[in-house]
Structures are given as structure tokens and as C-alpha cells.
Write a protein that holds these residues in place. Sequence first.
Motif, PDB file in Angstrom:
ATOM      1  N   UNK A 284       0.807  -1.217   0.000  1.00 40.29           N
ATOM      2  CA  UNK A 284       0.000   0.000   0.000  1.00 40.29           C
ATOM      3  C   UNK A 284       0.842   1.270   0.000  1.00 40.29           C
ATOM      4  N   UNK A 285       2.052   1.225   0.551  1.00 41.98           N
ATOM      5  CA  UNK A 285       2.918   2.402   0.595  1.00 41.98           C
ATOM      6  C   UNK A 285       3.896   2.460  -0.564  1.00 41.98           C
ATOM      7  N   UNK A 286       3.971   1.432  -1.384  1.00 44.87           N
ATOM      8  CA  UNK A 286       4.889   1.433  -2.502  1.00 44.87           C
ATOM      9  C   UNK A 286       6.331   1.227  -2.123  1.00 44.87           C
ATOM     10  N   UNK A 341      -2.199  -6.802   2.564  1.00 44.55           N
ATOM     11  CA  UNK A 341      -3.299  -6.403   3.430  1.00 44.55           C
ATOM     12  C   UNK A 341      -3.253  -4.892   3.600  1.00 44.55           C
ATOM     13  N   UNK A 342      -4.343  -4.223   3.257  1.00 43.86           N
ATOM     14  CA  UNK A 342      -4.444  -2.778   3.429  1.00 43.86           C
ATOM     15  C   UNK A 342      -4.677  -2.489   4.908  1.00 43.86           C
ATOM     16  N   UNK A 343      -3.687  -1.862   5.540  1.00 46.18           N
ATOM     17  CA  UNK A 343      -3.773  -1.640   6.984  1.00 46.18           C
ATOM     18  C   UNK A 343      -4.621  -0.443   7.338  1.00 46.18           C
ATOM     19  N   UNK A 344      -4.997   0.426   6.370  1.00 45.37           N
ATOM     20  CA  UNK A 344      -5.792   1.610   6.676  1.00 45.37           C
ATOM     21  C   UNK A 344      -5.037   2.541   7.611  1.00 45.37           C
ATOM     22  N   UNK A 345      -5.685   2.955   8.706  1.00 46.27           N
ATOM     23  CA  UNK A 345      -5.049   3.806   9.704  1.00 46.27           C
ATOM     24  C   UNK A 345      -4.624   3.038  10.940  1.00 46.27           C
ATOM     25  N   UNK A 346      -4.613   1.722  10.857  1.00 46.12           N
ATOM     26  CA  UNK A 346      -4.256   0.893  11.995  1.00 46.12           C
ATOM     27  C   UNK A 346      -2.753   0.624  11.956  1.00 46.12           C
ATOM     28  N   UNK A 347      -1.998   1.312  12.811  1.00 45.04           N
ATOM     29  CA  UNK A 347      -0.548   1.156  12.839  1.00 45.04           C
ATOM     30  C   UNK A 347      -0.122  -0.153  13.463  1.00 45.04           C
TER      31      UNK A 347
END
Length: 531
Positions: A284-286, A341-347
Motif C-alpha cells: 500500500x505504501x509502494x 493487506x491494506x492496513x488503513x489507519x491501523x498502525x
Amino acid sequence: MGKRKRAVGDHLIASEVGSTHPRNGAAVTKQAKTTGQQPVTVQIIAGTYERILHGITATINVGGNGAARKDAVALEFADTFLFNAHDSAVRCLALSPPTHQEKISLASGGSDQTINLYQLSTRASMTGPGHGPTLPSLVGRKIVENPKNRELGSLQHHAASVNALNFPTRSKLLSAADDNTIAVARTRDWTILSTIKIPIPKAHGRPSGDTAPLGEAPSGVNDFAIHPSMKLMVSVSKGERCMRLWNLVTGKKAGVLNFERPLLQAAGEGRWGRGEGLKVEWNTLGEEFVVGFEKGAVVFGLVSASFVPERLHVDGINKDSKPKGIVKISPSSKIHQVRYVDHGNNDQIGPNVLAVSTENGRVMFFSTNPASIRNSASSDLGHQLPICPVIGEIGSEGGDSKSRVKDFVILNTTADGSSSMPRLLVTASSEGLIIIWSLNLAQSASFNRPASPSKSINGGPDGGPSDQVVSAIVPQVGRLLGKYETGNRITCLKAFIMTEAAEGNATSHSGLDDAVQLNGGPEDTSDDTSD
């Protein structure tokens, strides 16, 4: 007459004189608010060998309908559409980002060289499960038809089977096929803007499983992945033991990364293996991407600190892309799909979790976090690369299932993971079974501690790695919510979370004339805001 509300237990029931069922969604909405969580509706689209697109909605209600436990889940399925899409098997699907008009574009590619286009509504229908009567059915299934789901047309610019589709933005559609081309289409008027031609590989003998005509080499693009910055694309093709990097700003080749023999052996490619990449995916962050092979995968990291989306230097990425870890399946099994897995805003989860579906009916989750990989054992095949540790799996324990997971989708129900079901996993098997799981990777005990070294045993009969890998018991990180039998053999899958239903949208047929059709219909220029 006006409605009279009365409390029954912990729920509010709206009663109306002369009727025992609500005629609109107001009563259902108020009932859901008392449970603390709104019902979640998932639109599922499945492509099949039987040439059809099957649309299904799944409404998930947690702790509702008078459940004794607050975490009890009520799941209801309903058929929404059944399109006779292609003249042969459906190979791939793609969904565009939603628009402001609450619609989403669906593209399907098949073996008939055609890309079919559809428009789907992102709003759940008020006539869905739990909201009133449904259409009659001869097979006993609930049918909920949304009048805003419609067909737009088809594209026929490819000369071979379409293998991969992707909507990087609402304004562009990229497609790859066996004719060794990747085409870029504009969604405003569905015009082909550019075509990237992939070199045809040279024939080097007849590899195992080769289906090319006699005297010709296997060719075609297996898969491609676009960097989140929209400046770079990675592609893998048939008959090539390499991956190609493309500069999307100029539309030219940026580099070629060859797969070395020790690297292929560590990834499970034996002496007679094809050695070609079958799947490719960016996180997701590349910051890294994964290339999937037949029985393993290799994670490539960007070692340069300059690979920030704003300062991405495309031409030098082939020098900075280095293998950082090996993904091995234990017990050995064929890989069908790889996704991050797209973590969204969950660090707590982080962006470095890779999901892999296998032939033996499992979805396994691997940690590609540098700290976890550093504590793992190294591969023993002359290529000093660590093995990505397994942090959990979903599916049959022991891998004794014969139903292969052809495709899967991971959905975030909330952005911060505050819900009791932060993520949903939708899997599709080749037998036509769709299963919905509640996924919670934070509950895995091995996720929050350094990975323990795993022991690998070499000595495969073909010179490659052995199928036996000694490791700890993998924890189950999912909870089964429900199953749905489609009756068709599924090849690909897509899904998205639908928004709340608006009152009266089930019977309204307005809004159908704003779709961009291929037969000269009115154009919608509101979506062409970004490239």
C-alpha cells in the motif's frame, strides 16, 4: 396514521396499523442503532468458467435481531445480477474507485479477447435482506435487483485472451493480454490512449506445460502492478524469467530485472520449472512488491531512501530493487493469488503483511517486516535470503482440503479498526463456494513477537527445494461467518463495501441516463479529474 414505537427488550420495533412489516428502511435503521453497529453490506462479483458474472450481496449484522451474544453474527445472502458476459471463460475483473454519483465501474476480461464494461451502484438496495420482500425465485434463493446496475458496452482492442485489468484512477483503465500488449483506455469516452508493446521472448526449448503452437514460443502478459505514485509499472510475462519495469510518465521501458537460478530455486522453481512470474503486487505504501511463482514468491524491497512518491526516480529503480525475502508454502502447494493487506489507519498491523491463497484451500499470511525477516532462517540454496515468517492462516487445518482458493479479497470495514470486525476476507474456490471470514491479524500471538527461526530440509528430486519444511503450528486468524454456493466454477473475484441504503432508491429508476455508454451516449466528465 402515525407510527407508534414500543420497546421490546433491547430493540425498538416500529409498528404500523394494518401491517406487520416495515414498508421502508426507517425501522431497520433505528433497530441497528440500538445494537451499537450498523449492518455491513458487501457486494461480491464472481467471474466463472461458465462465461457469466454472478453478483451477490452479503448483509452482516453483528449482535442484532435479538441475539443472545453481542458478538453473534447474522449473515444473509442475496443474488443481485447474473450477466452473460463472455463467449468463453472469464479471466479477470477490475473495479474502479467510487464516484460522487455513488456508482462504480466494473470491467471483465475473458478468453474471447473482449473487455466488458458495467456500472454498479454503491448503495445497498432497500429491498435487500431484512428490508422487505424480494423477487420470487424457483431455486429458493433471495433475489434483489438493483435497477442502477447496468451494462455499458465492450472493448475489443486486444487480439488474444485478456489476463489482467486495473483501474489506477477513475479516469484510466489498463488491460494486459496474451498479444503482448498493455493498453491504456480513458473512461470518459473509452478511447484507447496508448499501447505498450512487450517484447516477444525467444524460444529456449519446450518447457513443461507449454501450450504454444509448434515452432513458436509462449507469449503474453501474465500480470502487472502499478506503483501508488502512478509513475511506475511492473509486469511479468510468459516465457520470460524476468520482470520488466515501465515508466508510465513516458510510456517507455525503465529496466529489466532477471531472475537468477538460485533465486528461482529458493522460490520453489525446480529444474523443469518455467521460472516465469505469474502474479505481481505492490504494497500500500509502494515500499516493496512481491512476484508470485507457481509454488512460492519473492519479496523485492526498494533499498534507496529516494523512493518517496514525490521523489520517485523511475529510471534507477532496477538498480535499487533487491530481493529481501522468500515466501514458502508449507506443506508445498501451488499459489493462485497474492495480495497485500491494506492496513488503513491501523498502525498495529502495518503495511508489510502479505496474503497468499493456495491449492489446498488455505489463505496464509506472511510478515515482510524487516525486523521479522531478519530473525528468520536463511534459504540454503546458495542464495542468502531469509524466509518470510508465517503469522497466521485461514482455511483447513493441516491443508487437507481439495478445494483450491482461486481468488480472495480483503475489505476494511472501518478505517481505524475500531469495529469488532475490522476486516473481512472473502474467498472463492474453484468449486463455486464463496466464504466470508472475519479477519483479525492483531489476535495472532506470533504477530507481536519476533519470528522464531524455521528449519528447511533440502534435497528435492529435481534439484530444487524439498516440500518438507519444519515450522511451528500456524495460528488461525479468522472466524467463519458464512458460506454461499454459487453453482458455478469461479475463476476470479472482486468485492466492495456498500454504503447505507437511501429511502426509495430500490424503486427509483432515475440516474440511468448519466452513464457513459459506448454507443454514443452522454458523457460524464466529472470523473476525469486525475490522471
